[in-house]
Design a protein around this motif. Structure first.
Motif, PDB file in Angstrom:
ATOM      1  N   PRO A  14    -136.551  -9.391  84.510  1.00  0.00           N
ATOM      2  CA  PRO A  14    -136.254 -10.399  83.488  1.00  0.00           C
ATOM      3  C   PRO A  14    -135.293 -11.496  83.939  1.00  0.00           C
ATOM      4  O   PRO A  14    -135.500 -12.677  83.635  1.00  0.00           O
ATOM      5  CB  PRO A  14    -135.670  -9.570  82.346  1.00  0.00           C
ATOM      6  CG  PRO A  14    -136.319  -8.233  82.492  1.00  0.00           C
ATOM      7  CD  PRO A  14    -136.399  -8.024  83.973  1.00  0.00           C
ATOM      8  N   ASP A  15    -134.225 -11.143  84.654  1.00  0.00           N
ATOM      9  CA  ASP A  15    -133.272 -12.160  85.098  1.00  0.00           C
ATOM     10  C   ASP A  15    -133.918 -13.124  86.086  1.00  0.00           C
ATOM     11  O   ASP A  15    -133.704 -14.346  86.022  1.00  0.00           O
ATOM     12  CB  ASP A  15    -132.054 -11.499  85.737  1.00  0.00           C
ATOM     13  CG  ASP A  15    -131.148 -10.838  84.706  1.00  0.00           C
ATOM     14  OD1 ASP A  15    -131.267 -11.185  83.506  1.00  0.00           O
ATOM     15  OD2 ASP A  15    -130.346  -9.975  85.085  1.00  0.00           O
ATOM     16  N   ALA A  16    -134.707 -12.588  87.010  1.00  0.00           N
ATOM     17  CA  ALA A  16    -135.386 -13.448  87.979  1.00  0.00           C
ATOM     18  C   ALA A  16    -136.403 -14.344  87.293  1.00  0.00           C
ATOM     19  O   ALA A  16    -136.528 -15.538  87.611  1.00  0.00           O
ATOM     20  CB  ALA A  16    -136.064 -12.590  89.048  1.00  0.00           C
ATOM     21  N   ALA A  17    -137.129 -13.795  86.323  1.00  0.00           N
ATOM     22  CA  ALA A  17    -138.179 -14.558  85.648  1.00  0.00           C
ATOM     23  C   ALA A  17    -137.604 -15.661  84.771  1.00  0.00           C
ATOM     24  O   ALA A  17    -138.235 -16.706  84.593  1.00  0.00           O
ATOM     25  CB  ALA A  17    -139.038 -13.619  84.807  1.00  0.00           C
ATOM     26  N   ALA A  18    -136.426 -15.451  84.221  1.00  0.00           N
ATOM     27  CA  ALA A  18    -135.823 -16.464  83.342  1.00  0.00           C
ATOM     28  C   ALA A  18    -135.643 -17.790  84.069  1.00  0.00           C
ATOM     29  O   ALA A  18    -135.837 -18.867  83.494  1.00  0.00           O
ATOM     30  CB  ALA A  18    -134.490 -15.959  82.814  1.00  0.00           C
ATOM     31  N   ARG A  19    -135.296 -17.739  85.344  1.00  0.00           N
ATOM     32  CA  ARG A  19    -135.142 -18.971  86.124  1.00  0.00           C
ATOM     33  C   ARG A  19    -136.473 -19.683  86.312  1.00  0.00           C
ATOM     34  O   ARG A  19    -136.539 -20.918  86.325  1.00  0.00           O
ATOM     35  CB  ARG A  19    -134.495 -18.642  87.467  1.00  0.00           C
ATOM     36  CG  ARG A  19    -133.054 -18.142  87.339  1.00  0.00           C
ATOM     37  CD  ARG A  19    -132.376 -18.041  88.675  1.00  0.00           C
ATOM     38  NE  ARG A  19    -132.908 -16.962  89.495  1.00  0.00           N
ATOM     39  CZ  ARG A  19    -132.474 -15.703  89.442  1.00  0.00           C
ATOM     40  NH1 ARG A  19    -131.512 -15.364  88.604  1.00  0.00           N
ATOM     41  NH2 ARG A  19    -132.999 -14.782  90.217  1.00  0.00           N
ATOM     42  N   LEU A  20    -137.540 -18.915  86.446  1.00  0.00           N
ATOM     43  CA  LEU A  20    -138.866 -19.518  86.602  1.00  0.00           C
ATOM     44  C   LEU A  20    -139.333 -20.179  85.314  1.00  0.00           C
ATOM     45  O   LEU A  20    -140.039 -21.188  85.343  1.00  0.00           O
ATOM     46  CB  LEU A  20    -139.869 -18.452  87.043  1.00  0.00           C
ATOM     47  CG  LEU A  20    -139.576 -17.783  88.385  1.00  0.00           C
ATOM     48  CD1 LEU A  20    -140.645 -16.742  88.689  1.00  0.00           C
ATOM     49  CD2 LEU A  20    -139.488 -18.809  89.507  1.00  0.00           C
ATOM     50  N   GLU A  21    -138.953 -19.602  84.175  1.00  0.00           N
ATOM     51  CA  GLU A  21    -139.294 -20.218  82.895  1.00  0.00           C
ATOM     52  C   GLU A  21    -138.697 -21.625  82.822  1.00  0.00           C
ATOM     53  O   GLU A  21    -139.370 -22.579  82.420  1.00  0.00           O
ATOM     54  CB  GLU A  21    -138.770 -19.366  81.735  1.00  0.00           C
ATOM     55  CG  GLU A  21    -139.376 -17.975  81.630  1.00  0.00           C
ATOM     56  CD  GLU A  21    -140.869 -17.994  81.379  1.00  0.00           C
ATOM     57  OE1 GLU A  21    -141.319 -18.784  80.525  1.00  0.00           O
ATOM     58  OE2 GLU A  21    -141.583 -17.231  82.056  1.00  0.00           O
ATOM     59  N   GLU A  22    -137.449 -21.761  83.241  1.00  0.00           N
ATOM     60  CA  GLU A  22    -136.781 -23.053  83.197  1.00  0.00           C
ATOM     61  C   GLU A  22    -137.408 -24.060  84.161  1.00  0.00           C
ATOM     62  O   GLU A  22    -137.416 -25.264  83.897  1.00  0.00           O
ATOM     63  CB  GLU A  22    -135.296 -22.869  83.529  1.00  0.00           C
ATOM     64  CG  GLU A  22    -134.540 -22.029  82.509  1.00  0.00           C
ATOM     65  CD  GLU A  22    -133.134 -21.699  82.964  1.00  0.00           C
ATOM     66  OE1 GLU A  22    -132.775 -22.079  84.105  1.00  0.00           O
ATOM     67  OE2 GLU A  22    -132.400 -21.053  82.193  1.00  0.00           O
ATOM     68  N   ARG A  23    -137.945 -23.562  85.271  1.00  0.00           N
ATOM     69  CA  ARG A  23    -138.495 -24.451  86.303  1.00  0.00           C
ATOM     70  C   ARG A  23    -139.912 -24.930  85.988  1.00  0.00           C
ATOM     71  O   ARG A  23    -140.438 -25.783  86.689  1.00  0.00           O
ATOM     72  CB  ARG A  23    -138.467 -23.732  87.652  1.00  0.00           C
ATOM     73  CG  ARG A  23    -137.068 -23.503  88.192  1.00  0.00           C
ATOM     74  CD  ARG A  23    -137.055 -22.597  89.401  1.00  0.00           C
ATOM     75  NE  ARG A  23    -137.832 -23.139  90.509  1.00  0.00           N
ATOM     76  CZ  ARG A  23    -138.005 -22.503  91.667  1.00  0.00           C
ATOM     77  NH1 ARG A  23    -137.472 -21.302  91.858  1.00  0.00           N
ATOM     78  NH2 ARG A  23    -138.713 -23.047  92.629  1.00  0.00           N
ATOM     79  N   GLY A  24    -140.539 -24.390  84.956  1.00  0.00           N
ATOM     80  CA  GLY A  24    -141.866 -24.881  84.597  1.00  0.00           C
ATOM     81  C   GLY A  24    -142.801 -23.879  83.970  1.00  0.00           C
ATOM     82  O   GLY A  24    -143.821 -24.248  83.394  1.00  0.00           O
ATOM     83  N   LEU A  25    -142.476 -22.591  84.054  1.00  0.00           N
ATOM     84  CA  LEU A  25    -143.386 -21.586  83.524  1.00  0.00           C
ATOM     85  C   LEU A  25    -143.435 -21.614  82.003  1.00  0.00           C
ATOM     86  O   LEU A  25    -144.499 -21.401  81.406  1.00  0.00           O
ATOM     87  CB  LEU A  25    -142.966 -20.204  84.024  1.00  0.00           C
ATOM     88  CG  LEU A  25    -144.046 -19.115  84.065  1.00  0.00           C
ATOM     89  CD1 LEU A  25    -145.293 -19.593  84.794  1.00  0.00           C
ATOM     90  CD2 LEU A  25    -143.504 -17.848  84.700  1.00  0.00           C
ATOM     91  N   ALA A  26    -142.313 -21.903  81.358  1.00  0.00           N
ATOM     92  CA  ALA A  26    -142.307 -21.982  79.891  1.00  0.00           C
ATOM     93  C   ALA A  26    -143.224 -23.092  79.395  1.00  0.00           C
ATOM     94  O   ALA A  26    -143.961 -22.916  78.417  1.00  0.00           O
ATOM     95  CB  ALA A  26    -140.879 -22.207  79.380  1.00  0.00           C
ATOM     96  N   ALA A  27    -143.206 -24.242  80.072  1.00  0.00           N
ATOM     97  CA  ALA A  27    -144.081 -25.350  79.679  1.00  0.00           C
ATOM     98  C   ALA A  27    -145.545 -24.982  79.866  1.00  0.00           C
ATOM     99  O   ALA A  27    -146.401 -25.358  79.048  1.00  0.00           O
ATOM    100  CB  ALA A  27    -143.742 -26.594  80.498  1.00  0.00           C
ATOM    101  N   GLN A  28    -145.847 -24.224  80.909  1.00  0.00           N
ATOM    102  CA  GLN A  28    -147.216 -23.780  81.137  1.00  0.00           C
ATOM    103  C   GLN A  28    -147.663 -22.831  80.018  1.00  0.00           C
ATOM    104  O   GLN A  28    -148.792 -22.921  79.526  1.00  0.00           O
ATOM    105  CB  GLN A  28    -147.321 -23.089  82.495  1.00  0.00           C
ATOM    106  CG  GLN A  28    -148.702 -22.548  82.839  1.00  0.00           C
ATOM    107  CD  GLN A  28    -149.742 -23.638  82.912  1.00  0.00           C
ATOM    108  OE1 GLN A  28    -149.575 -24.605  83.647  1.00  0.00           O
ATOM    109  NE2 GLN A  28    -150.822 -23.499  82.162  1.00  0.00           N
TER     110      GLN A  28
END
Length: 212
Positions: A14-28
């Motif tokens: 979860p901690d590692a994935a949270a950074r990816l969400e901010e970098r563009g995964l959440a928008a996807q």
């Protein structure tokens, strides 16, 4: 087929994935889920990364998650968002829900890690209504022979063991087609914001339809 438990992965991811969400995964995720409506089943919600992006047109959400820690995080996330979601224990290969009862199934970055894609996709087809759709994004094996061979080696010796059963080399598009889905709604993209080597992988994005 029962999915192997991967509690250590559920703790660090979860901690590692949270950074990816901010970098563009959440928008996807937001773009992918915007068209959804009706009764939706999500497979492998993890810590609930998709939950903020479900539109109001979704009338019911059921989420099936095998890892206890992820289920706890998903319930907390749903409560935080005020999202009514039933989060239950189960695996993609043996979904504990009724046949032909969902308008859509969501699986984002899940088919890379299930024990059996064929079994999981057969279950997805079972629980979807006729004409229902599987929505998701998945990184898939490279078309080049040399790179694909390297992905298989990396899966066998390191990658799959460290990343919760994830495989770099799977032919997920072929598996979806073999399960009888129409894949006209799926396209190929690259997610450059993801870490290497998945940043170099082709991703399937969109929806596959069960025949009516």
């Amino acid at each position: 087929m029962a999915r192997r438990k991967r509690p250590l992965f559920a703790r660090w991811y979860p901690d590692a994935a949270a950074r990816l969400e901010e970098r563009g995964l959440a928008a996807q995720r937001a773009r992918l889920l915007a068209p959804l409506e009706g009764r939706v089943l999500e497979i492998g919600p993890g810590f609930g990364a998709n939950f903020p992006h479900y539109p109001d047109t979704v009338t019911e959400l059921v989420a099936v998650e095998p890892e206890e820690h992820f289920r706890d995080l998903a319930r907390a996330r749903a409560d935080e968002l005020g999202l009514k979601a039933a989060i239950i224990e189960g695996t993609a290969e043996a979904l504990p829900v009724e046949t032909g009862s969902f308008d859509a199934v969501v699986a984002t970055a899940v088919l890379c890690s299930v024990d059996s894609q064929a079994d999981a996709l057969a279950e997805i087809a079972r629980v979807l209504k006729p004409g229902g759709q599987l929505w998701g994004f998945e990184h898939v094996g490279s078309p080049g022979r040399a790179r694909h061979a390297a992905e298989k080696v990396l899966d066998a010796v390191l990658w799959t063991h460290l990343n919760g059963g994830c495989h770099l080399s799977r032919d997920t598009l072929g598996a979806i087609r073999a399960a009888g889905f129409d894949t006209a709604g799926m396209s190929e993209e690259r997610f450059a914001f993801l870490p290497f080597p998945v940043s170099k992988s082709t991703h399937l994005v969109g929806s596959a339809r069960k025949p009516a």
